[in-house]
Motif scaffolding. Structure first.
Motif, PDB file in Angstrom:
ATOM      1  N   PHE A 109      27.600  16.987  27.131  1.00  0.00           N
ATOM      2  CA  PHE A 109      27.585  17.354  28.548  1.00  0.00           C
ATOM      3  C   PHE A 109      26.148  17.400  29.047  1.00  0.00           C
ATOM      4  O   PHE A 109      25.271  17.970  28.402  1.00  0.00           O
ATOM      5  N   MET A 147      25.149  23.757  40.823  1.00  0.00           N
ATOM      6  CA  MET A 147      24.082  24.757  40.731  1.00  0.00           C
ATOM      7  C   MET A 147      22.726  24.095  40.486  1.00  0.00           C
ATOM      8  O   MET A 147      21.718  24.427  41.115  1.00  0.00           O
ATOM      9  N   ARG A 189      30.736  22.825  38.590  1.00  0.00           N
ATOM     10  CA  ARG A 189      29.994  24.019  39.043  1.00  0.00           C
ATOM     11  C   ARG A 189      28.567  24.000  38.505  1.00  0.00           C
ATOM     12  O   ARG A 189      27.627  24.357  39.204  1.00  0.00           O
ATOM     13  N   ALA A 190      28.413  23.607  37.250  1.00  0.00           N
ATOM     14  CA  ALA A 190      27.068  23.537  36.680  1.00  0.00           C
ATOM     15  C   ALA A 190      26.241  22.491  37.427  1.00  0.00           C
ATOM     16  O   ALA A 190      25.069  22.715  37.748  1.00  0.00           O
ATOM     17  N   PHE A 236      36.311  21.408  36.554  1.00  0.00           N
ATOM     18  CA  PHE A 236      35.853  22.494  37.427  1.00  0.00           C
ATOM     19  C   PHE A 236      34.538  23.084  36.881  1.00  0.00           C
ATOM     20  O   PHE A 236      33.565  23.241  37.603  1.00  0.00           O
ATOM     21  N   LYS A 237      34.542  23.363  35.596  1.00  0.00           N
ATOM     22  CA  LYS A 237      33.371  24.030  34.996  1.00  0.00           C
ATOM     23  C   LYS A 237      32.128  23.147  35.063  1.00  0.00           C
ATOM     24  O   LYS A 237      31.049  23.597  35.453  1.00  0.00           O
ATOM     25  N   ILE A 238      32.266  21.890  34.690  1.00  0.00           N
ATOM     26  CA  ILE A 238      31.053  21.062  34.657  1.00  0.00           C
ATOM     27  C   ILE A 238      30.578  20.724  36.080  1.00  0.00           C
ATOM     28  O   ILE A 238      29.378  20.583  36.307  1.00  0.00           O
ATOM     29  N   PHE A 289      37.810  21.506  43.806  1.00  0.00           N
ATOM     30  CA  PHE A 289      37.946  22.960  43.829  1.00  0.00           C
ATOM     31  C   PHE A 289      36.604  23.635  43.534  1.00  0.00           C
ATOM     32  O   PHE A 289      36.281  24.688  44.073  1.00  0.00           O
ATOM     33  N   GLU A 346      31.750  28.131  24.609  1.00  0.00           N
ATOM     34  CA  GLU A 346      32.355  26.927  25.191  1.00  0.00           C
ATOM     35  C   GLU A 346      31.293  26.081  25.897  1.00  0.00           C
ATOM     36  O   GLU A 346      31.215  24.867  25.706  1.00  0.00           O
ATOM     37  N   THR A 347      30.449  26.751  26.686  1.00  0.00           N
ATOM     38  CA  THR A 347      29.405  26.011  27.401  1.00  0.00           C
ATOM     39  C   THR A 347      28.370  25.441  26.436  1.00  0.00           C
ATOM     40  O   THR A 347      27.978  24.273  26.540  1.00  0.00           O
ATOM     41  N   GLU A 377      33.291  32.241  26.145  1.00  0.00           N
ATOM     42  CA  GLU A 377      32.854  31.432  27.283  1.00  0.00           C
ATOM     43  C   GLU A 377      31.455  30.861  27.053  1.00  0.00           C
ATOM     44  O   GLU A 377      31.183  29.700  27.336  1.00  0.00           O
ATOM     45  N   MET A 380      29.743  22.437  24.765  1.00  0.00           N
ATOM     46  CA  MET A 380      29.776  21.232  25.612  1.00  0.00           C
ATOM     47  C   MET A 380      28.468  20.455  25.484  1.00  0.00           C
ATOM     48  O   MET A 380      28.455  19.233  25.396  1.00  0.00           O
TER      49      MET A 380
END
Lengths: 90, 452
Positions: free
Chosen positions: B20, B256, B252-253, B248-250, B320, B10-11, B7, B14
């Motif tokens: 990203f 934040m 959330r970042a 979803f993941k990006i 989401f 993965e970030t 994980e 990106m």
């Protein structure tokens, strides 16, 4: 408690853990977990560290570790653990 | 449960390999309380406020980026639509003075762009709206960091064809007033303009907003492209699923970063705009996502369907991840800022008509495309009216950012360099709709708008 995740990407070589952990020790940063794995043929190491007892900012630690990475020919990212949890946990 | 090495990698990947980033943090600033009949006084107050808030924004954005380890690329400000600020000012110089004051503030604070130099005139216009619009050729060619907009249509009000014609005429003047028509790259004509869009050139701080709020635009075409490329053979349902998970993941970042920065600035957190916004960096391309989905080139048969799937998946993942998704939240398909789109125009795969069809399913509109410099104003008005009609009828935002490139013909290109990229000149139909747009007046709102 503020935690960071250091991600080191590149080619495995002698002294990666020693040098990165040495830097964190110098900043009074406690390492809580170390993992390493070869993915897509690339060596990846992660260090989970607690910086709440350190007087250094995450930004300063990041700059130093990135510089160390450059010296050693490695890519380094330093994330807040909170960001990774937000991205990877529902 | 602690974060695993996969994980974390993965970030990191990106950001390291797939561009990203948080594309824009945009501070919306209310200026209505500074309205004053003496233009000089009003401009001085605007300059002071934007310089002060802009300086804080830039400093705190750097701090948040450093703390969280997520790059923030652009720091921007959006303001109350500027036409309101000059309403009581009798001075004919008021719009230009205001433009220059805003530009000075942006330079002093090192804010990348200030948006909101525009007017809401979707039903009709005030004298101040028209004066502001008339100032655009001079205001945009004599400033560097100012962005302008005009909302010319809405689902509830219809389309102000008089204003569309005015904008078309002014686009020709803007093109003539600046090298390579650069001023036109800083102006968007909208239908249903969102009040909280963090992206330029169309950002403004709408009338329903607070004194200040922070909006965030994430961007990850490179990240989505990378994950789509990993699954060349899966079916479309699975393709939607993998895009959704990544977005979803990006998101959330982005949320934040936005919440943290808003809290440091002491302002409310507005929206995360989940639009996919390409850049000219290698791989950071919506056109390449379409290629990865199975299209030889953007513009090939199937492109509109592919884009519909893509943006739906983006919205599912984003909604989401955050309860504050807003702004445009579509897919940007600017021709000049996306290497695969540039190539598609150059090799004949993508026509203006197909580009227009693509915008019917993704919200942002005809963006950063060049047409021959001798395209008549009535043809520009027709292009704008067609695009805004898509937004008006389908209850969505559409915009037009067109570059009528002086002296250029199809086969030529306009190279802006940097973020704005390179626009190959597209062919415009040689048949005229001038008697239609020339009728002027207001196109009535679509019957579907009567919902009460």
């Amino acid at each position: 408690m503020e935690k960071i995740v250091v991600v080191v990407v590149g080619t495995d070589r002698v002294g990666i853990i020693a040098r990165f952990s040495g830097h964190l020790f110098a900043h009074n940063i406690n390492i809580e977990d170390v993992q390493q794995k070869v993915m897509d043929g690339i060596f990846v190491m992660t260090l989970l560290a607690d910086i709440s007892q350190s007087s250094s900012s995450p930004a300063l630690v990041r700059r130093e570790l990135e510089e160390l990475g450059r010296e050693m020919g490695l890519k380094v990212m330093v994330h807040s653990e909170a960001v990774l949890k937000a991205m990877h946990r529902v | 449960m602690s974060i695993g090495v996969e994980e974390a990698y993965e970030t990191a990947g990106m950001i390291l390999f797939h561009n990203f980033d948080i594309r824009a943090v945009t501070l919306g600033v209310n200026l209505k309380d500074l309205i004053h009949p003496e233009a000089e006084k009003m401009c001085a107050a605007v300059e002071e406020r934007l310089t002060r808030l802009g300086t804080r924004l830039v400093r705190q954005a750097q701090a948040v980026s450093g703390e969280l380890g997520v790059p923030i690329i652009n720091k921007r400000i959006s303001i109350t639509p500027a036409a309101w600020l000059i309403e009581p000012c009798p001075s004919p110089q008021a719009p230009l003075l205001l433009a220059q004051a805003i530009n000075r503030a942006a330079l002093a604070a090192d804010v990348d762009f200030v948006g909101g130099f525009g007017a809401l005139m979707h039903k009709a216009s005030t004298q101040a709206d028209r004066r502001l619009l008339e100032s655009l050729p001079e205001a945009l060619s004599r400033t560097q960091r100012l962005c302008a907009f005009a909302n010319l249509a809405s689902t509830s009000a219809g389309m102000n064809m008089d204003a569309v014609n005015q904008v078309a005429r002014l686009l020709k003047e803007m093109a003539a007033a600046s090298p390579d028509a650069l001023a036109c790259a800083k102006f968007v004509a909208f239908a249903n303009a969102p009040e909280d869009n963090p992206f330029m050139a169309g950002a403004f701080h709408g009338p329903g907003e607070a004194d200040a709020c922070l909006n965030v635009g994430i961007s990850g075409p490179g990240v989505v492209r990378a994950v789509v490329d990993k699954y060349p053979d899966c079916d479309l349902t699975m393709l939607s699923e993998i895009i959704r998970r990544t977005v979803f993941k990006i998101t959330r970042a982005g949320e934040m970063v936005g919440r943290k920065l808003a809290s440091l600035l002491g302002v409310s957190f507005g929206v995360v705009d989940i639009s996919l916004a390409p850049t000219t960096a290698i791989g950071d391309s919506v056109g390449m996502i379409l290629h990865g989905m199975g299209l030889e080139r953007p513009g090939a048969p199937g492109t509109t369907a592919a884009l519909a799937l893509l943006i739906d998946a983006v919205k599912r993942g984003g909604a989401f991840a955050s309860g504050n998704v807003g702004g445009l939240s579509g897919t940007f398909i600017p021709v000049s800022e996306d290497t695969a789109m540039i190539e598609a125009v150059e090799c004949g795969a993508l026509s203006l008509e197909k580009l227009e069809a693509m915008t019917a399913v993704c919200s942002v509109g005809l963006d950063m495309f060049a047409v021959p410099g001798d395209t008549p104003a009535h043809a520009l008005a027709g292009i704008i009216a067609d695009e805004l009609a898509i937004g008006m009828v389908n209850n969505k935002t559409t915009g037009v950012r067109v570059i009528p490139a002086p002296g250029r013909q199809p086969g030529d290109c306009v190279d802006f360099g940097g973020l704005l990229g390179k626009a190959p000149v597209m062919r415009v139909s040689r048949f005229s709709g001038s008697n239609f747009v020339g009728r002027g007046g207001r196109m009535p709102a679509p019957i579907g708008a009567l919902r009460n």
